[in-house]
Design a protein around this motif. Structure first.
Motif, PDB file in Angstrom:
ATOM      1  N   GLY A  93       0.603  -1.262   0.048  1.00 40.86           N
ATOM      2  CA  GLY A  93      -0.046   0.083  -0.025  1.00 40.86           C
ATOM      3  C   GLY A  93       0.756   1.222  -0.062  1.00 40.86           C
ATOM      4  O   GLY A  93       0.331   2.340   0.366  1.00 40.86           O
ATOM      5  N   ALA A 106      -0.620   4.387  -1.679  1.00 39.09           N
ATOM      6  CA  ALA A 106      -1.645   5.046  -1.097  1.00 39.09           C
ATOM      7  C   ALA A 106      -1.087   5.816   0.202  1.00 39.09           C
ATOM      8  O   ALA A 106      -1.713   6.885   0.543  1.00 39.09           O
ATOM      9  CB  ALA A 106      -2.617   3.942  -0.587  1.00 39.09           C
ATOM     10  N   PRO A 121     -10.267   8.087   1.611  1.00 42.50           N
ATOM     11  CA  PRO A 121     -10.446   7.103   0.563  1.00 42.50           C
ATOM     12  C   PRO A 121      -9.010   6.164   0.680  1.00 42.50           C
ATOM     13  O   PRO A 121      -8.706   5.022   0.403  1.00 42.50           O
ATOM     14  CB  PRO A 121     -10.780   7.834  -0.684  1.00 42.50           C
ATOM     15  N   HIS A 122      -7.878   7.416   0.560  1.00 42.81           N
ATOM     16  CA  HIS A 122      -6.577   6.525   0.564  1.00 42.81           C
ATOM     17  C   HIS A 122      -6.028   5.721   1.740  1.00 42.81           C
ATOM     18  O   HIS A 122      -5.539   4.965   1.635  1.00 42.81           O
ATOM     19  CB  HIS A 122      -5.325   7.738   0.213  1.00 42.81           C
ATOM     20  N   ALA A 168      -8.355   4.245   3.679  1.00 35.87           N
ATOM     21  CA  ALA A 168      -8.994   2.745   3.502  1.00 35.87           C
ATOM     22  C   ALA A 168      -8.342   1.849   2.653  1.00 35.87           C
ATOM     23  O   ALA A 168      -7.980   0.572   2.847  1.00 35.87           O
ATOM     24  CB  ALA A 168     -10.261   2.945   3.141  1.00 35.87           C
ATOM     25  N   SER A 169      -7.618   2.383   1.701  1.00 31.23           N
ATOM     26  CA  SER A 169      -6.937   1.578   0.631  1.00 31.23           C
ATOM     27  C   SER A 169      -5.506   0.877   1.157  1.00 31.23           C
ATOM     28  O   SER A 169      -4.979   0.164   0.674  1.00 31.23           O
ATOM     29  CB  SER A 169      -6.335   2.376  -0.838  1.00 31.23           C
ATOM     30  N   VAL A 170      -5.102   1.608   2.366  1.00 28.52           N
ATOM     31  CA  VAL A 170      -4.028   1.237   3.219  1.00 28.52           C
ATOM     32  C   VAL A 170      -4.534   0.104   4.286  1.00 28.52           C
ATOM     33  O   VAL A 170      -4.052  -0.986   4.363  1.00 28.52           O
ATOM     34  CB  VAL A 170      -3.155   2.240   3.655  1.00 28.52           C
ATOM     35  N   GLU A 194      -7.822  -1.648   4.939  1.00 26.74           N
ATOM     36  CA  GLU A 194      -8.488  -2.670   4.689  1.00 26.74           C
ATOM     37  C   GLU A 194      -7.628  -3.904   4.134  1.00 26.74           C
ATOM     38  O   GLU A 194      -7.703  -5.295   4.475  1.00 26.74           O
ATOM     39  CB  GLU A 194      -9.681  -2.554   3.718  1.00 26.74           C
ATOM     40  N   PRO A 195      -6.679  -3.711   2.991  1.00 28.91           N
ATOM     41  CA  PRO A 195      -5.865  -4.979   2.733  1.00 28.91           C
ATOM     42  C   PRO A 195      -5.069  -5.558   3.654  1.00 28.91           C
ATOM     43  O   PRO A 195      -4.771  -6.599   3.898  1.00 28.91           O
ATOM     44  CB  PRO A 195      -4.960  -4.289   1.428  1.00 28.91           C
ATOM     45  N   GLU A 214     -19.342   7.169   3.495  1.00 27.79           N
ATOM     46  CA  GLU A 214     -18.415   6.292   3.086  1.00 27.79           C
ATOM     47  C   GLU A 214     -18.252   4.801   3.729  1.00 27.79           C
ATOM     48  O   GLU A 214     -17.970   3.990   2.699  1.00 27.79           O
ATOM     49  CB  GLU A 214     -16.818   6.941   4.010  1.00 27.79           C
ATOM     50  N   TYR A 257     -19.024   1.879   0.391  1.00 26.25           N
ATOM     51  CA  TYR A 257     -17.463   1.320   0.434  1.00 26.25           C
ATOM     52  C   TYR A 257     -17.429   0.350  -0.789  1.00 26.25           C
ATOM     53  O   TYR A 257     -16.485  -0.051  -1.552  1.00 26.25           O
ATOM     54  CB  TYR A 257     -17.512   0.574   1.480  1.00 26.25           C
TER      55      TYR A 257
END
Length: 601
Positions: A32, A35, A96-97, A99-101, A103-104, A456, A460
């Motif tokens: 990530g 992000a 949003p960025h 969350a991209s870090v 959640e994975p 958000e 999602y």
């Protein structure tokens, strides 16, 4: 030295196992990185008010109000207000960025823990010594992994802002009033040294508390599993004594952590409050000798009181706790799952599938068999069924019979040992992971809500959802009153744990309803809702395009379904409610038992 010996050896020189934990966290966050860079970029924009606040206030006082030009003063203060608005916009753009870090990261840690638990089960089946206890593995999965995810999100959201604020405030202070900088740095340096010195003892105390929690989970699991033998042997007092010892150890670890944490008050006093006292005491002399103007003194005080002081207090209190807890939790995960890195990821089992018809079913299950381990009894054996498009299937059965396992097989989260599962004519094992995540949505019993706005959370799975689509989803699943009570779509949810379990389920249901998923699996996803709201939500999903599978919590869910699958050991039965009442003794018994419980209530 073997891999299994490494964690124990490292623990001796690594307080709380934090070094291994940070290594694990860095490895899982590495994908990530782009992000993270974007998060940092928006954080720099957020720091603009901290950089300009003292300078603008000083200019407003000296060049505006004291110079007899109030218009200039108000204009400069207006610029500060615009900078604050810029911070708000930057914060909104950053989420949003973030969350991209985060959640994975959670998905990767779940894979580690599940892999370790399966490795443990297979080792036990093969007659080898069991490395970890299943109850401890469950504690890691349900508590530690989720803690790691929440703490990482909180730290990235808060620590980056604090760091940027401290740097921006120090730079602004150095430019505005360089003479004041020594008054700040002289107390700040020893305060920082003391804070760093406290990290080791605090980490050890937190690790002790974490291990005490795991021991309670382990002892409780063993007690429940062997309750019949305990009573038969008259060992209740001994077992209660063991549990009491574990609880006492947890209480002792909690007190030790509280004592160590109290020393952080000294850090706040020296680093955050002493510089203000020194500046206020020196201000008259500095102004009298022309070394500082009144505006520069006011601006310097603003930097200390509004920016540096709160940042230091947050760093030593809340954020300090988060950093330590994250380091200890990830260290524990790294120690417990070290051997799982050597295991190869499970390969999806290829099984015979029926040729797709011209109009394939939404879900086609053919001859599926699955067991947890090569020597374990199958949880699902030679199961064949279809769910047509717009079909509605309910799955019922006693607790522990394998309903959630079946849901995971339908969703492609588990690969069958034999047979196959197809989604609209395409084998699930052959689907691209991104498409699988888009087309299949599983809503678990413990619904997931993250810190952020209501919008958000609801968008999602479908970021491009329109206002009308959101309005329709929250209305049809019964979430409209909750959204209104929270303050609308733009309202913030700072602490998801403050929502009740039922409220979190409503948010998850609305999120899934508005998603593009073609197959929705509700795995007891309405168990915390009242029967009327549950019925409303299930009818909404049944009328939605696609197919619906409900792992039933109440038997009314079975009555609403087109067809019902009864899991009764290795002899599943499929039919309508009326058919199963005649030919399935288990189904009739479950229906009668639930009706009796409802009548008694």
């Amino acid at each position: 030295m073997t891999r299994r010996e490494q964690p124990r050896h490292a623990a001796a020189s690594d307080p709380g196992g934090m070094r291994a934990g940070w290594s694990l966290l860095a490895a899982e966050l590495r994908p990530g990185k782009p992000a993270l860079v974007r998060v940092l970029g928006w954080s720099v924009v957020e720091g603009v008010p901290a950089l300009l606040s003292g300078a603008l206030v000083a200019a407003a006082i000296d060049q505006g109000f004291l110079a007899g030009r109030p218009g200039v003063g108000f204009a400069l203060l207006g610029m500060l207000g615009l900078a604050m608005l810029l911070r708000v916009l930057a914060t909104y753009a950053m989420f949003p960025h973030l969350a991209s870090v985060v959640e994975p990261l959670r998905d990767a840690l779940v894979r580690r823990v599940v892999g370790d638990a399966l490795d443990t089960a297979l080792a036990e089946e093969g007659g080898r010594a069991r490395r970890t206890d299943p109850a401890a593995a469950v504690a890691r999965l349900t508590e530690q992994v989720e803690s790691c995810r929440n703490l990482t999100a909180s730290l990235l959201r808060t620590l980056r802002q604090l760091a940027v604020t401290v740097v921006a405030a120090l730079v602004g202070l150095a430019v505005l009033a360089p003479l004041v900088l020594p008054l700040v740095l002289i107390p700040l340096v020893p305060a920082g040294w003391l804070f760093v010195r406290l990290l080791g003892p605090l980490a050890r105390r937190r690790r002790d508390l974490l291990l005490a929690d795991e021991r309670i989970a382990t002892e409780t699991g063993r007690t429940v599993a062997g309750l019949r033998d305990i009573v038969a042997l008259g060992a209740q007092e001994r077992v209660l004594g063991d549990l009491g010892t574990a609880i006492d150890a947890q209480a002792h670890a909690t007190r030790q952590l509280a004592r160590a944490s109290a020393l952080r008050l000294l850090v706040v006093g020296v680093g955050a409050q002493l510089p203000v006292v020194l500046l206020v005491a020196a201000a008259p002399a500095l102004i009298r000798h022309g070394m500082l103007t009144p505006g520069e003194v006011a601006g310097a005080v603003l930097y200390l009181v509004k920016e540096l002081g709160p940042a230091l207090r947050a760093l030593t209190a809340t954020v300090g706790d988060w950093i330590l807890e994250l380091g200890v939790v990830t260290g524990r995960l790294a120690e417990a799952t070290a051997s799982s890195e050597e295991a190869e990821p499970p390969q999806p089992a290829a099984g015979p599938l029926r040729a797709p018809s011209p109009r394939p079913a939404a879900l086609d299950v053919h001859g599926v068999t699955f067991a947890y381990g090569p020597h374990a009894a199958p949880v699902v054996a030679d199961l064949t069924l279809t769910v047509p498009d717009r079909g509605h299937l309910a799955v019922v059965g006693p607790s522990g019979v394998g309903k959630s396992t079946l849901a995971a097989l339908f969703a492609g989260l588990l690969a069958p040992d034999a047979g196959g599962v197809a989604l609209y004519g395409i084998p699930v094992a052959a689907l691209d992971p991104a498409r699988l995540r888009r087309d299949v949505a599983v809503v678990p019993q413990e619904a997931y809500v993250f810190a952020g706005t209501v919008r958000e959370n609801l968008t999602y799975l479908h970021p491009a959802a329109t206002e009308a689509e959101l309005d329709r989803s929250v209305r049809l699943v019964g979430c409209r009153d909750l959204v209104a009570r929270l303050g609308g779509y733009e309202a913030d949810i700072p602490d998801p744990a403050a929502l009740s379990a039922g409220e979190r389920q409503l948010v998850a249901l609305a999120r899934t309803f508005v998603s593009p998923a073609r197959l929705v699996i509700l795995d007891e996803a309405t168990c915390h809702l009242d029967p009327a709201t549950e019925a409303l939500a299930e009818r909404a999903f049944a009328a939605r395009p696609g197919a619906l599978v409900v792992i039933a919590h109440r038997m009314d869910s079975a009555r609403r379904a087109d067809r019902v699958l009864v899991l009764d050991g290795h002899i599943p039965a499929v039919g309508t409610h009326e058919e199963l009442m005649d030919r399935s003794a288990l189904y009739a018994d479950l229906t009668g038992h639930w009706q009796g419980v409802r009548t008694a209530r």
